[in-house]
Structures are given as structure tokens and as C-alpha cells.
Design a protein around this motif. Structure first.
Motif, PDB file in Angstrom:
ATOM      1  N   LEU A 112      31.073  59.280  13.074  1.00 32.34           N
ATOM      2  CA  LEU A 112      30.892  57.884  12.644  1.00 32.34           C
ATOM      3  C   LEU A 112      31.276  56.924  13.769  1.00 32.34           C
ATOM      4  O   LEU A 112      30.579  55.956  14.049  1.00 32.34           O
ATOM      5  N   LEU A 113      32.379  57.249  14.424  1.00 30.10           N
ATOM      6  CA  LEU A 113      32.871  56.406  15.503  1.00 30.10           C
ATOM      7  C   LEU A 113      31.859  56.355  16.644  1.00 30.10           C
ATOM      8  O   LEU A 113      31.571  55.299  17.211  1.00 30.10           O
ATOM      9  N   ARG A 114      31.288  57.512  16.958  1.00 32.44           N
ATOM     10  CA  ARG A 114      30.278  57.558  18.027  1.00 32.44           C
ATOM     11  C   ARG A 114      29.060  56.711  17.643  1.00 32.44           C
ATOM     12  O   ARG A 114      28.499  56.000  18.454  1.00 32.44           O
ATOM     13  N   GLU A 115      28.669  56.792  16.339  1.00 32.96           N
ATOM     14  CA  GLU A 115      27.561  55.980  15.836  1.00 32.96           C
ATOM     15  C   GLU A 115      27.854  54.495  16.017  1.00 32.96           C
ATOM     16  O   GLU A 115      27.010  53.742  16.489  1.00 32.96           O
TER      17      GLU A 115
ATOM     18  N   ALA B 226      49.580  51.336  17.421  1.00 30.99           N
ATOM     19  CA  ALA B 226      49.485  51.959  18.742  1.00 30.99           C
ATOM     20  C   ALA B 226      48.131  51.652  19.375  1.00 30.99           C
ATOM     21  O   ALA B 226      48.039  51.414  20.584  1.00 30.99           O
ATOM     22  N   ASP B 227      47.078  51.627  18.554  1.00 29.81           N
ATOM     23  CA  ASP B 227      45.746  51.258  19.064  1.00 29.81           C
ATOM     24  C   ASP B 227      45.781  49.849  19.647  1.00 29.81           C
ATOM     25  O   ASP B 227      45.282  49.604  20.738  1.00 29.81           O
ATOM     26  N   ARG B 232      45.778  46.347  24.776  1.00 28.51           N
ATOM     27  CA  ARG B 232      46.208  45.256  25.652  1.00 28.51           C
ATOM     28  C   ARG B 232      46.004  45.604  27.113  1.00 28.51           C
ATOM     29  O   ARG B 232      45.840  44.733  27.950  1.00 28.51           O
ATOM     30  N   SER B 233      46.034  46.911  27.437  1.00 31.00           N
ATOM     31  CA  SER B 233      45.880  47.272  28.843  1.00 31.00           C
ATOM     32  C   SER B 233      44.543  47.953  29.119  1.00 31.00           C
ATOM     33  O   SER B 233      44.219  48.262  30.250  1.00 31.00           O
ATOM     34  N   THR B 234      43.769  48.169  28.078  1.00 31.42           N
ATOM     35  CA  THR B 234      42.457  48.764  28.299  1.00 31.42           C
ATOM     36  C   THR B 234      41.502  48.123  27.305  1.00 31.42           C
ATOM     37  O   THR B 234      41.942  47.431  26.390  1.00 31.42           O
ATOM     38  N   ASP B 235      40.189  48.318  27.487  1.00 31.25           N
ATOM     39  CA  ASP B 235      39.296  47.665  26.527  1.00 31.25           C
ATOM     40  C   ASP B 235      39.050  48.562  25.317  1.00 31.25           C
ATOM     41  O   ASP B 235      39.242  49.776  25.368  1.00 31.25           O
ATOM     42  N   SER B 236      38.656  47.930  24.225  1.00 36.73           N
ATOM     43  CA  SER B 236      38.460  48.613  22.945  1.00 36.73           C
ATOM     44  C   SER B 236      37.543  49.821  23.093  1.00 36.73           C
ATOM     45  O   SER B 236      37.788  50.887  22.554  1.00 36.73           O
ATOM     46  N   ARG B 237      36.457  49.595  23.814  1.00 41.33           N
ATOM     47  CA  ARG B 237      35.430  50.616  23.908  1.00 41.33           C
ATOM     48  C   ARG B 237      35.975  51.903  24.520  1.00 41.33           C
ATOM     49  O   ARG B 237      35.702  52.996  24.044  1.00 41.33           O
ATOM     50  N   THR B 238      36.778  51.744  25.577  1.00 39.71           N
ATOM     51  CA  THR B 238      37.339  52.915  26.243  1.00 39.71           C
ATOM     52  C   THR B 238      38.229  53.705  25.284  1.00 39.71           C
ATOM     53  O   THR B 238      38.127  54.922  25.183  1.00 39.71           O
ATOM     54  N   LEU B 239      39.064  52.959  24.561  1.00 35.12           N
ATOM     55  CA  LEU B 239      39.971  53.613  23.628  1.00 35.12           C
ATOM     56  C   LEU B 239      39.189  54.308  22.507  1.00 35.12           C
ATOM     57  O   LEU B 239      39.461  55.468  22.159  1.00 35.12           O
ATOM     58  N   LEU B 297      38.886  53.254  12.387  1.00 40.68           N
ATOM     59  CA  LEU B 297      37.846  53.475  13.383  1.00 40.68           C
ATOM     60  C   LEU B 297      36.986  52.234  13.574  1.00 40.68           C
ATOM     61  O   LEU B 297      36.701  51.830  14.698  1.00 40.68           O
ATOM     62  N   THR B 298      36.595  51.601  12.438  1.00 39.60           N
ATOM     63  CA  THR B 298      35.749  50.421  12.565  1.00 39.60           C
ATOM     64  C   THR B 298      36.500  49.304  13.275  1.00 39.60           C
ATOM     65  O   THR B 298      35.920  48.572  14.064  1.00 39.60           O
ATOM     66  N   ARG B 299      37.805  49.214  13.027  1.00 42.33           N
ATOM     67  CA  ARG B 299      38.553  48.124  13.679  1.00 42.33           C
ATOM     68  C   ARG B 299      38.783  48.412  15.162  1.00 42.33           C
ATOM     69  O   ARG B 299      39.074  47.507  15.927  1.00 42.33           O
ATOM     70  N   LEU B 300      38.622  49.681  15.553  1.00 39.28           N
ATOM     71  CA  LEU B 300      38.698  50.016  16.976  1.00 39.28           C
ATOM     72  C   LEU B 300      37.488  49.438  17.706  1.00 39.28           C
ATOM     73  O   LEU B 300      37.599  48.929  18.812  1.00 39.28           O
ATOM     74  N   VAL B 301      36.336  49.574  17.055  1.00 39.06           N
ATOM     75  CA  VAL B 301      35.094  49.123  17.674  1.00 39.06           C
ATOM     76  C   VAL B 301      34.938  47.623  17.487  1.00 39.06           C
ATOM     77  O   VAL B 301      34.521  46.912  18.391  1.00 39.06           O
TER      78      VAL B 301
END
Lengths: 123, 336
Positions: A112-115, B226-227, B232-239, B297-301
Motif C-alpha cells: 500500500l505504501l509503495r502504491e 519517531a517518523d 526533520r533531517s530527511t524528506d518524507s519520501r525517503t523515509l 503509512l498515509t501520514r508518512l506520504v
């Protein structure tokens, strides 16, 4: 001397794991010297390392013979399995013992995350 | 004292059931995980305090008008012999229950502390034996395992972050840095202390499903925190990418050793509240909390808008009040 006690412990365990027979401290000192882990480890150092490993439950000492014989308590694979079980397994208080990066992300959720990531990069 | 006792009982009931359920269902905690974590701790602490306090104040009614005079009266009654009227019998039962409950909770916390400390020490020794120090990162060890793993191990001797060889080869430098930042956040913010307390709470009350739910929620909030720190030191996408890679590369997860990493001698245990799905992936029994796992997960992206300062201050005020109210009810002079 750059060799730390921790490194010596690991080297000694490597020799014990690799050996089918129990070994004496003198055997181990010779192997350490031959492998150049430490130029000339003193026998007292080797004995210290062995007793530390015994206290930690990694080494078994046979006191019936002189000099004492040492063997690994379990194989490297067994120890690795024990460690992995704590990390990957669902030991009930695992979360308190250690914190895994992935936390509660499952295979399905990773998909899902990859999507989600894909759909964002196409925008 | 009867008023105080009844008020404490009412508070204990609210904190045992509707309050945690509402909090577990609310959407805002993902927008303010630190504040939500504080509220969870207040609910647990105030819940225990009001439950024990209610029994204590109820039991002391025949012995005095306030907690202090009641305790004094009870001590005098004990030394001079007690006349066993039915009211006194009920009081003694209530006092005993308060004592047993308090002892149970505190002893369990102590036991959890000792057991966890012992397991951490054993684990640390195993890690030290089976890993080598990272060449680039301080207090970081690289485990000789193909499975992509990253976790942190708190300890009295100094905490360490453990990465696996599989992880180091799977992730690029930026992703690896994101993972390490995430782990460091757990250690620096001492999340393991909160997790330990909630773990003790859950094991103290095995018949109480809310405690399991609370532990799950707290675990999730800690991951979000922790996310956020790592971001703060890297971008969301990388994490996010790092998490997707790590999770995707670990087919057998959460007690499911049947995947890529087959572990000899690993019993398939499932913790309470977790059911095993047909695919072998363990999910929390409650689908709603499964949705909340997705939320992380959605809040990571798509990082959500943080909760407004006023709203956060409001929640903090509620948390403080939750602990203050039972304390005041307990020590306030005669409310009856």
C-alpha cells in the motif's frame, strides 16, 4: 593494543564455533596468535575472555580435565535464531525490550505504501 | 468521603472504558502524536489512581471524615480491636481490595522492569557476539543477517542501534540515514519507558481488552513520533521509501517465520488480541486498529496538518486535570 575485549570475545567464539572438539585456553591463544587477532595474547587475557563468555552463557567449561576444556554452548546459528526470534517473533513484551523500525508495517501495508508513493510521483 | 468515593468510582469507570475507546477512535492523535501520548499516560495513571482511591476512601468511611483522619482512625481501630459490624466488614473488604490492587499493579511494574532488563542484557550480549561495530555510525552495530532489520536496544550501558547487513545493502545512504534517525528518536525520546509501563499495565490486567488496545495505540504513536523526528533531517519520501523497502523485504514478519526467513526453533506464538489471517500475516483483532496502522503509512506520504496550538494546549489541560482531579478528591478535606 587496538584489540578490545569485545573483539577478542568474538574471535574466541568464532574458533569455538568452528571447532568440533573442546579446546583449552592454550589452544585458543595459539589460534588467536596465528590469526593475528592479537599479536601475543597473554594466557590470562584468554582466560578472562573465556570466563566472561562462560558467565554470559556462551561457553561451557569442562572442569574434569586439566587444563580446563572449553566448548561453545550452542552453535552460531542457534544464537542467531534466538536473537531473530526476539526481533522478528512476537514475544509478548518485545516492544518493551527493543523497538523495531518497521513497527507494525506488514507486507500488505508495505505494498500500500509503495502504491501511495507511486501515485504521488505521477502527479 | 462517600461523595469523594463515588466521584472516584465514576471517574475510574469513565477512564476504564469510554475514554480509551474514544481516544483510540479519534483522528486527531495522528496530527499531534506527542500530545496524544501524554493523554494516554494521564488516562492510565488517573485510571489506576481513581480505582484504588475509590476503594480506599469507601473503606475508610467508618474510621474518619478525610483520608488522613480515616487512616489514623483505622490504625487506632486495628490496635484497639475492631467491633465487627456489617459496615466494618464491608469497609475492611474494600480496604483489602485497594491494597491488593495497588500491590498487584506496582509489583507487576517492578517485575516487568526486571524481566525486561534481563532480556535486554541477554539480547545485547547476543548482538555483541553476532555483530560488528558500524564503520560510519557511532553506537551502531551491523548484524550479520540477510534479512533487512533495524531496531534500537536501550540499555544501562548505553543504548545501541542495530542494523543488519541485509538492510545496509538494501538501502541507499539517504534511506539508511533516515532509518538511523528514526531509531535514534526512539532512544532519545525514551519511548521504551512508556512502552514498558503500558506493557506492565497490559500484563497486570490480562482480562481487560482496553489495556491491550492502549498498548497498541501507544506503540503506533511512538512510531509516528519517531517518523516525525526523522523527517526533520530527511524528506518524507525517503523515509517512506525506506519503510516500504524494509517491510517489503521481510516476508516473514510479526511472529510469522514461514516467510523468507525461516527460523529454526521459533514457536508460532501470537500475542493476545492478535489473530492470524489466512495469509499468515498477523493483524490486530480489531480491524479499526488495523486502519490506524494504515494511518501511519498515509501520514508518512501525506504529512497531516499539525493540530493547532490551542487544541494541543486543550488536550494537555485535560491530561493534567485527569491526574489532578483524583489526587484532589483523595486528599481534599471532607467533601462529604
Amino acid at each position: 593494543m587496538a584489540t578490545t575485549l569485545g573483539e577478542l570475545e568474538r574471535s574466541v567464539m568464532e574458533f569455538l564455533w568452528a571447532s568440533d572438539e573442546a579446546m583449552t585456553a592454550y589452544d585458543l591463544r595459539d589460534r588467536l596468535a596465528a590469526a593475528e587477532v592479537d599479536r601475543s595474547p597473554a594466557i590470562t587475557t584468554v582466560l578472562t575472555v573465556l570466563s566472561r563468555l562462560e558467565n554470559k552463557g556462551f561457553v561451557q567449561r569442562q572442569r574434569t580435565s586439566r587444563p580446563h576444556l572449553y566448548r561453545a554452548q550452542a552453535s552460531r546459528e542457534d544464537h542467531m535464531a534466538e536473537l531473530m526470534h526476539e526481533v522478528l517473533g512476537s514475544a509478548t513484551n518485545r516492544s518493551a525490550v527493543l523497538e523495531r523500525f518497521v513497527g507494525q508495517v506488514s507486507e500488505r501495508e508495505a505494498a500500500l505504501l509503495r502504491e501511495l508513493l507511486e501515485s504521488r510521483s505521477h502527479r | 468521603m462517600l461523595t469523594a468515593s463515588l466521584a472516584l468510582a465514576a471517574l475510574a469507570l469513565v477512564l476504564a472504558w469510554p475514554a480509551p475507546i474514544l481516544l483510540a477512535r479519534a483522528a486527531w492523535p495522528s496530527r499531534a502524536p506527542a500530545t496524544a501520548l501524554l493523554l494516554w499516560q494521564a488516562i492510565a495513571l488517573a485510571g489506576g489512581l481513581s480505582m484504588i482511591g475509590s476503594l480506599l476512601t469507601f473503606g475508610l468511611i467508618p474510621f474518619g471524615g478525610t483520608l488522613i483522619s480515616g487512616l489514623g482512625g483505622f490504625a487506632r481501630a486495628l490496635s484497639h480491636g475492631i467491633t465487627t459490624t456489617p459496615l466494618v466488614v464491608v469497609s475492611i473488604a474494600s480496604l483489602s481490595l485497594a491494597g491488593v490492587l495497588a500491590a498487584h499493579l506496582l509489583l507487576n511494574l517492578a517485575l516487568t522492569l526486571v524481566v525486561t532488563e534481563r532480556q535486554r542484557l541477554r539480547h545485547r550480549r547476543l548482538v555483541e557476539l553476532l555483530s560488528s561495530p558500524s564503520a560510519t555510525q557511532p553506537n551502531t552495530r551491523v548484524l550479520d543477517s540477510a534479512a533487512p532489520l533495524a531496531y534500537c536496544l536501550p540499555g544501562n550501558l548505553g543504548s545501541i542501534t542495530v542494523l543488519s547487513r541485509g538492510l545496509v545493502s538494501l538501502l541507499d545512504d539517504a534511506e539508511l540515514a533516515a532509518v538511523v534517525e528514526h531509531e535514534k528518536a526512539h532512544l532519545i525520546q525514551r519511548h521504551y519507558v512508556v512502552l514498558l509501563a503500558f506493557d506492565a499495565w497490559r500484563t497486570s490486567l490480562p482480562w481487560f481488552p482496553i489495556a491491550t488496545r492502549a498498548q497498541h495505540e501507544v506503540g503506533l504513536l511512538v512510531e509516528m513520533l519517531a517518523d516525525d523526528t526523522a523527517r526533520r533531517s530527511t524528506d518524507s519520501r525517503t523515509l517512506a521509501l525506506a519503510i516500504a523497502l524494509v517491510a517489503g523485504g521481510t516476508p516473514g514478519r510479526d511472529g510469522d517465520p514461514s516467510g523468507g526467513t525461516t527460523l529454526p526453533g521459533t514457536p508460532a506464538l501470537a500475542p493476545a488480541g492478535v489473530v492470524r489471517s489466512a495469509t499468515g500475516i498477523a493483524y490486530p483483532a480489531d480491524t479499526r486498529s488495523h486502519d490506524r496502522d494504515r494511518l501511519r503509512l498515509t501520514r508518512l506520504v501525506d504529512p497531516p496538518e499539525p493540530l493547532t496550538l490551542a487544541a494541543r494546549a486543550g488536550v494537555i489541560a485535560v491530561a493534567v486535570a485527569l491526574v489532578a482531579v483524583p489526587t484532589v478528591l483523595l486528599i481534599a478535606p471532607s467533601l462529604a
